[in-house]
Structures are given as structure tokens and as C-alpha cells.
Design a protein around this motif. Structure first.
Motif, mmCIF file in Angstrom:
data_model
loop_
_atom_site.group_PDB
_atom_site.id
_atom_site.type_symbol
_atom_site.label_atom_id
_atom_site.label_comp_id
_atom_site.label_asym_id
_atom_site.label_seq_id
_atom_site.Cartn_x
_atom_site.Cartn_y
_atom_site.Cartn_z
ATOM 1 N N MET A 89 21.274 -18.212 60.367
ATOM 2 C CA MET A 89 21.260 -17.805 58.960
ATOM 3 C C MET A 89 19.850 -17.809 58.369
ATOM 4 O O MET A 89 19.509 -16.963 57.563
ATOM 5 C CB MET A 89 22.159 -18.732 58.134
ATOM 6 C CG MET A 89 23.618 -18.661 58.488
ATOM 7 S SD MET A 89 24.298 -17.027 58.133
ATOM 8 C CE MET A 89 25.966 -17.253 58.780
ATOM 9 N N ASN A 90 19.050 -18.797 58.762
ATOM 10 C CA ASN A 90 17.718 -18.931 58.163
ATOM 11 C C ASN A 90 16.843 -19.744 59.098
ATOM 12 O O ASN A 90 16.866 -20.969 59.075
ATOM 13 C CB ASN A 90 17.816 -19.593 56.787
ATOM 14 C CG ASN A 90 16.500 -19.578 56.027
ATOM 15 O OD1 ASN A 90 15.452 -19.303 56.585
ATOM 16 N ND2 ASN A 90 16.562 -19.893 54.743
ATOM 17 N N ASN A 91 16.073 -19.056 59.912
ATOM 18 C CA ASN A 91 15.258 -19.740 60.912
ATOM 19 C C ASN A 91 13.985 -20.341 60.343
ATOM 20 O O ASN A 91 13.295 -21.104 61.018
ATOM 21 C CB ASN A 91 14.883 -18.771 62.046
ATOM 22 C CG ASN A 91 14.291 -19.487 63.245
ATOM 23 O OD1 ASN A 91 14.787 -20.531 63.663
ATOM 24 N ND2 ASN A 91 13.227 -18.927 63.812
ATOM 25 N N PHE A 92 13.683 -20.022 59.088
ATOM 26 C CA PHE A 92 12.415 -20.452 58.502
ATOM 27 C C PHE A 92 12.647 -20.755 57.021
ATOM 28 O O PHE A 92 12.295 -19.972 56.146
ATOM 29 C CB PHE A 92 11.389 -19.335 58.683
ATOM 30 C CG PHE A 92 9.956 -19.734 58.442
ATOM 31 C CD1 PHE A 92 9.471 -20.971 58.810
ATOM 32 C CD2 PHE A 92 9.079 -18.830 57.848
ATOM 33 C CE1 PHE A 92 8.154 -21.320 58.599
ATOM 34 C CE2 PHE A 92 7.756 -19.167 57.630
ATOM 35 C CZ PHE A 92 7.284 -20.409 58.005
ATOM 36 N N PRO A 93 13.265 -21.913 56.704
ATOM 37 C CA PRO A 93 13.763 -22.167 55.351
ATOM 38 C C PRO A 93 12.696 -22.560 54.333
ATOM 39 O O PRO A 93 12.785 -23.588 53.655
ATOM 40 C CB PRO A 93 14.768 -23.299 55.574
ATOM 41 C CG PRO A 93 14.251 -24.034 56.765
ATOM 42 C CD PRO A 93 13.645 -22.987 57.651
ATOM 43 N N THR A 94 11.661 -21.733 54.196
ATOM 44 C CA THR A 94 10.648 -22.007 53.177
ATOM 45 C C THR A 94 11.234 -21.875 51.776
ATOM 46 O O THR A 94 10.787 -22.545 50.841
ATOM 47 C CB THR A 94 9.456 -21.057 53.325
ATOM 48 O OG1 THR A 94 9.923 -19.699 53.305
ATOM 49 C CG2 THR A 94 8.726 -21.311 54.629
ATOM 50 N N ASP A 95 12.230 -20.994 51.612
ATOM 51 C CA ASP A 95 12.826 -20.832 50.291
ATOM 52 C C ASP A 95 13.526 -22.115 49.850
ATOM 53 O O ASP A 95 13.448 -22.513 48.676
ATOM 54 C CB ASP A 95 13.811 -19.658 50.282
ATOM 55 C CG ASP A 95 14.836 -19.746 51.411
ATOM 56 O OD1 ASP A 95 14.554 -20.381 52.443
ATOM 57 O OD2 ASP A 95 15.922 -19.163 51.261
ATOM 58 N N ASP A 110 12.011 -14.898 48.455
ATOM 59 C CA ASP A 110 11.813 -15.288 47.072
ATOM 60 C C ASP A 110 10.777 -16.398 46.975
ATOM 61 O O ASP A 110 10.041 -16.494 46.006
ATOM 62 C CB ASP A 110 13.132 -15.765 46.448
ATOM 63 C CG ASP A 110 14.115 -14.629 46.243
ATOM 64 O OD1 ASP A 110 13.662 -13.476 46.162
ATOM 65 O OD2 ASP A 110 15.323 -14.904 46.184
ATOM 66 N N SER A 111 10.724 -17.256 47.982
ATOM 67 C CA SER A 111 9.809 -18.397 47.963
ATOM 68 C C SER A 111 9.112 -18.517 49.311
ATOM 69 O O SER A 111 9.478 -19.331 50.145
ATOM 70 C CB SER A 111 10.584 -19.684 47.648
ATOM 71 O OG SER A 111 11.272 -19.578 46.432
ATOM 72 N N PRO A 112 8.099 -17.682 49.557
ATOM 73 C CA PRO A 112 7.409 -17.743 50.845
ATOM 74 C C PRO A 112 6.501 -18.954 50.920
ATOM 75 O O PRO A 112 6.241 -19.630 49.915
ATOM 76 C CB PRO A 112 6.585 -16.442 50.852
ATOM 77 C CG PRO A 112 6.324 -16.172 49.402
ATOM 78 C CD PRO A 112 7.540 -16.651 48.664
ATOM 79 N N ALA A 113 6.004 -19.234 52.106
ATOM 80 C CA ALA A 113 5.071 -20.347 52.276
ATOM 81 C C ALA A 113 3.757 -20.034 51.583
ATOM 82 O O ALA A 113 3.294 -18.893 51.562
ATOM 83 C CB ALA A 113 4.842 -20.605 53.761
ATOM 84 N N ASP A 114 3.134 -21.062 51.004
ATOM 85 C CA ASP A 114 1.818 -20.890 50.391
ATOM 86 C C ASP A 114 0.744 -20.777 51.462
ATOM 87 O O ASP A 114 -0.244 -20.058 51.295
ATOM 88 C CB ASP A 114 1.517 -22.075 49.474
ATOM 89 C CG ASP A 114 2.517 -22.198 48.342
ATOM 90 O OD1 ASP A 114 2.550 -21.309 47.482
ATOM 91 O OD2 ASP A 114 3.297 -23.179 48.340
#
Length: 575
Positions: free
Chosen positions: A453-459, A524-528
Motif C-alpha cells: 500500500m505504501n512502501n515509503f510512508p513519508t506522508d 501530499d507530504s514528501p520528504a524534506d
């Protein structure tokens, strides 16, 4: 109404009004106060007024089939309810006061009159509607908390001393901070002036029937409940002026567990009692600084993607972060990234992480207990044994660093966020790659690898903290090579060439299928700060390629930090 006029003149929203227009608005307005926790209007109500927030803060909540969703906040100087009023629709959401809030209400008939006769009123409403349409996730969504309640759960906790120490550290992080330990000595106007002049306001109080506690409950944006590990929570734990306040369930409450005295109760008891959103363990200066960064909005959250053996690169990334003295305040991961993140959250040093990962994954294939597939290609027994060996009976809420991992709930097609409970069970669900490891059945839910579902949960991470989110993604590309799929041998021939210990290409295929989401889709909320180690030549199933992956992760992270150090300088110092 001169006091209202003067207050409006201090609010940027009303700067477009000339004196005559502002006076006309105030003449038709109702000025009133809404107690913290109470409802302003309810979803589905007739839109009979537009409201302007003079002081305080509101929360906007929408009901749906999936439950109640917080869709935004309204701060001082902003309108609410104008869109449904102008459209002639019913209220599309419910609005509650998070704290004592002063409002101006313009009833429908009066609003229509002002729209016809007052150009400034029409211009201001139109501008707010356009701004929210263009930037729906700006001020309406991300109203940062400023007033924090420091709640001492027992008389033995020196809450005023904790607050003063935290305020001092906040100032070191470039924030202005002020401690209010006797609110009876401060008028409403003085409180508003202090809030306007400071980034952080700390209210101190102890649980009980006191003016300070009632004041804190009515005025704070967020609550930090300080508890000793040798105490148990009172039940019910009063977190609103009245237990039946409608907004009680939307309050953001954090638990600060002080490592004082002999541990007699479980952290879970406190989490349940106060419905804690986050947990901070304070056992010295380093952990106190983490709490101060949370107040100052200067925390660092690290997110690690799934990626099979390529996730070893996360270990190199952690080495680079520690070498550069970048604090790690929150950790999250999916799949194998969750495993590495959990190692860091346990408080292990670099050498211990390496020793445990080598033992669990490098020395022998963790997916080597093959079976004729019914629900998966492996039994999963090896993975479960290794998780138990290294993480034991540790609970997520007891971890030194706040942590979560994700799994994917297949029956409903949603992401499961694991914030509490047995760590090894959460990790087992997070790495249950479909077709490779058997799924986990939990209370009727079918859980598989978080990468599905979400391999990279930065959001999810950026919703948890305010500060810099560092994302390390090892599964963007190069994780599977096509050569093994050109004229592949049959099963017997494969076994003859490679034996049973080497994973066949189907394992890599299934692993990549689970992690091959739309890599470049905007979030919506990528990594900084985004780190993407190349990990050249290391496939998802190459469990022995530890050193190469770690070196790549270390080098890629140092490069990313060098390029974007300005985002970290306030918390990590000059480079």
C-alpha cells in the motif's frame, strides 16, 4: 463595541476594511465566546451565519463512512462557514473549539446586506475563498500549535522546572518561548499579546480542581502529560473541562514518561488512559532535547522504505546521520525498512545493529524454509524465530525513539499503522511479502507487507511531527534485473544448478511486484531531504550483499546532507 473594533484592527484579515466598513460589520455582528471543547456548528446544519475567529482555535471535522476525518484548523483572524453560507448549502463539516475562542458572527440576512452594500466585506470573503481553493493544505490545514500544556500527573513531578528547562532548550533552537505558571495573574489581553510575541507558550498545571488546570484545558493547543514510571494513571483521566465536551476526542495528547523510580506499571496503561498520540521517554539530557524539539517544531523524522536486501543501505544511512550528529527523533519504515528502523529505535549502536542484522539475514537466507506453495513459498518460521531472537517481547510503546511501521490490510485495501503492541508482531506483518511469506491474520484482518500500500510512508511521518523529514528510498530502480527471466530453466534444472538454499527468480519477481508503486507520484507530504542510494547490482533477494549496500547508503546520505545541510543546521549545528 470599541474593544471589538480595536481587536479587529490588530488582525491582518481586516486590514482591507476602511473604518466605515469595519464599523458597519461590527454593528451587525454578534460577539461571543465558545468554551474549549464545545461545538460551533454541526455537519448537515443549515448555514445561518459566517464566523470570524478573533482569538483561539477551531478544528474542522467531516464525517464519512470511514469515520471522522480532521480536515483543517481555523486560527485567529480567519473566517469559517462562509462557503456554505454563500452557496446556500448545508454545513459540509462540523466545527469545534479546541480552546476558548472569541468569535464574531454575522447572521445570514446581515451577511447578504453587507455583500450588497460593503465592497470591503465582499472582497475579503472572496479572497479567503480563492486562497483556500488554491492552497487547501496551507493555513487551513497546517495551523501549527503554539500553546502547550505541561500537565503533571502527580505532586512529585516538578512540572514548573521541566517547563523552564524545555523553554530554555527551545530558545537554543531559535524559538521564542514563555512559561506561564500562574495564569490567574495574566489577563486575556496579556495572554493574547504573549501568544502573538512567542513561538512557544508553555502552561504548567497539575491534575486536579485548580484554576491553572482548568485554564490549561481551555487554552492549550496540545497537551503533554508527564508521568512517572512508578505510578499508574487515574481513570478516567480528565482532559477537558467537562467529560462530555464534543471535541474531547480530537485533542492531541502526548505522553512524557519520566524514568524516575522503580518501574511498576506499563506504559500501555498511560497510553490507554490519556489516549496518547505520541510517547516520549525522558531519561536524561538527550531525550529532554527531543521533547524540546517537538515543542519547537524542530524534530527530525527518518523514514526507511522497503526493498529486501537493498534495505541494508539504511544501516549506512544511519551511520552517516550519527556521524554528522543529526538527531533522530521519530522513526518509521515499511517492510525491511521497518526492521532497520526498529533496530535504531531500540537504541542499538552501529556495531550492535550490524551484528544483529548479519545474524538474522546475512549469514543464512531468512527466506530459505521453502515449501510447496499453498499461501506462500516459505513457511515463515525462520523469519519469526529471528524476530523473536532479536526483538524479544519489546513493546513499541517502550522503544527509546518513537517508532511506527506499516502493513497492508488486504480485505479493506488500507494501510495499517503499527504504533503499539508487540514489536516483533508488527514487524512480521510489515515484511509479509505476498506469495513469499504467509500473511498475518489479526482480529479478522489480513495483513501483508507494508510496501503493497505504501512502501515509503513519508506522508504518515510528516503528519506525526513538525520539522525535517528525511526519507531514504532504496526501491526506486535497479532492484530487479531482467536477465534471470530470459529463457528461465524449469524447477528441477534450477535446483540442480543452484540447490535449495538459493532463492529462485520468482522470489525477486514477487518482491519487486510488491514494491513497484508509482515511484515518482507526487505525495501530499514528501520528504524534506530525500536520499536514494543506488545500491548498484544488489537485487531484493541478495541477502549476502551486506557490505556493498551499507557503503552505498552511507555515501548517498552524506551527499544528500551536504547538499541540504541548511535544513538541519538549527538542530545539528554548522557543518
Amino acid at each position: 463595541m470599541q474593544a471589538v473594533f480595536d481587536r479587529c484592527r490588530e488582525i491582518p484579515y481586516f486590514r482591507v476594511f476602511d473604518d466605515a466598513s469595519l464599523s458597519a460589520l461590527i454593528d451587525r455582528a454578534r460577539w461571543f465566546s465558545l468554551t474549549g471543547g464545545m461545538e460551533l456548528f454541526h455537519q448537515g446544519d443549515e448555514a445561518d451565519a459566517v464566523y470570524f475567529v478573533l482569538t483561539g482555535r477551531l478544528i474542522v471535522v467531516r464525517n464519512s463512512d470511514a469515520g471522522e476525518d480532521v480536515i483543517g484548523y481555523v486560527r485567529s483572524g480567519e473566517p469559517v462557514g462562509e462557503m456554505s453560507l454563500l452557496a446556500g448549502d448545508k454545513r459540509s463539516a462540523s466545527v469545534y473549539a479546541l480552546r476558548d475562542t472569541e468569535l464574531l458572527a454575522i447572521d445570514k440576512d446581515d451577511a447578504e446586506h453587507l455583500l450588497d452594500c460593503c465592497a470591503d466585506f465582499s472582497h475579503a470573503l472572496a479572497n479567503s475563498i480563492v486562497m483556500r481553493a488554491r492552497q487547501p493544505n496551507d493555513s487551513f490545514k497546517h495551523a501549527s500549535p503554539r500553546v502547550f500544556a505541561m500537565i503533571g500527573s502527580s505532586p512529585s513531578i516538578e512540572i514548573e522546572a521541566h517547563a523552564k528547562a524545555l523553554a530554555k532548550i527551545c530558545r537554543q533552537f531559535g524559538r521564542t518561548a514563555f512559561v506561564i505558571d500562574d495564569p490567574e495573574m495574566i489577563s486575556a489581553d496579556e495572554f493574547d499579546d504573549l501568544e502573538a510575541a512567542n513561538d512557544v507558550i508553555l502552561l504548567t498545571a497539575r491534575v486536579g480542581d485548580s484554576f491553572a488546570y482548568r485554564f490549561a484545558l481551555r487554552h492549550a493547543d496540545r497537551f503533554f502529560v508527564f508521568a512517572r514510571q512508578d505510578a499508574r494513571p487515574p481513570r478516567p483521566f480528565p482532559m477537558t473541562p467537562t467529560e462530555d465536551a464534543p471535541a474531547r476526542r480530537f485533542r492531541l495528547v502526548d505522553l512524557v514518561m519520566l524514568h524516575e523510580g522503580m518501574k511498576t506499571g506499563g506504559v500501555a496503561d498511560w497510553v490507554d488512559a490519556i489516549d496518547a498520540n505520541r510517547i516520549f521517554h525522558v531519561s536524561g539530557a538527550r531525550t529532554e532535547e527531543r521533547l524540546a524539539r517537538a515543542l519547537a517544531g524542530r524534530t527530525v523524522g527518518v523514514v526507511m522504505s522497503g526493498g529486501g536486501a537493498r534495505a541494508y543501505a539504511h544501516i549506512g544511512a544511519v551511520k552517516a546521520l550519527r556521524e554528522r550528529k543529526v538527531p533522530i527523533d521519530f522513526l518509521a519504515g515499511a517492510s525491511m525498512g521497518g526492521i532497520i528502523a526498529a533496530c535504531v529505535a531500540m537504541g542499538w549502536g552501529d556495531e550492535e545493529i550490524e551484528a544483529r542484522i548479519r545474524d538474522g539475514f546475512v549469514v543464512s537466507n531468512p527466506l530459505g524454509d521453502h515449501v510447496l506453495p499453498v499461501v506462500a513459498l516459505t513457511r515463515g518460521a525462520r523469519v519469526e524465530e529471528r524476530l523473536k531472537r532479536h526483538f524479544g517481547d519489546t513493546l513499541i510503546e517502550d522503544l527509546e525513539i518513537p517508532f511506527f511501521c506499516t502493513s497492508s490490510e488486504l480485505t479493506r485495501g488500507v494501510t495499517r499503522i503499527h504504533r503499539r503492541g508487540l514489536l516483533r508482531d508488527a514487524l512480521r506483518a510489515s515484511i509479509a511479502l505476498p506469495g513469499i511469506l504467509p500473511p498475518v491474520v489479526d482480529h479478522g484482518d489480513l495483513l501483508v507487507d507494508g510496501a503493497v500500500m505504501n512502501n515509503f510512508p513519508t506522508d504518515l511521518m510528516t503528519n506525526l511531527h513538525r520539522g525535517v523529514t528525511i526519507g531514504i528510498d532504496v526501491a526506486r530502480e535497479g532492484s530487479i534485473l531482467p536477465d534471470a527471466f530470459v529463457n528461465p530453466p524449469g524447477f528441477v534444472e534450477w535446483v540442480w544448478r543452484h540447490g535449495f538454499r538459493s532463492a529462485p527468480p520468482i522470489v525477486a519477481l514477487l518482491m519487486r511486484a510488491a514494491t513497484a508503486r508509482q515511484e515518482l507520484r507526487p505525495k501530499d507530504s514528501p520528504a524534506d531531504i530525500l536520499v536514494t542510494p543506488d545500491v548498484a547490482g544488489v537485487e531484493l533477494r541478495d541477502w549476502r550483499e551486506y557490505d556493498r549496500a551499507v557503503i552505498d547508503g552511507y555515501a548517498a546520505t552524506l551527499g544528500a546532507l551536504d547538499r541540504q545541510w541548511a535544513k538541519l543546521e538549527l538542530v545539528a549545528g554548522p557543518r
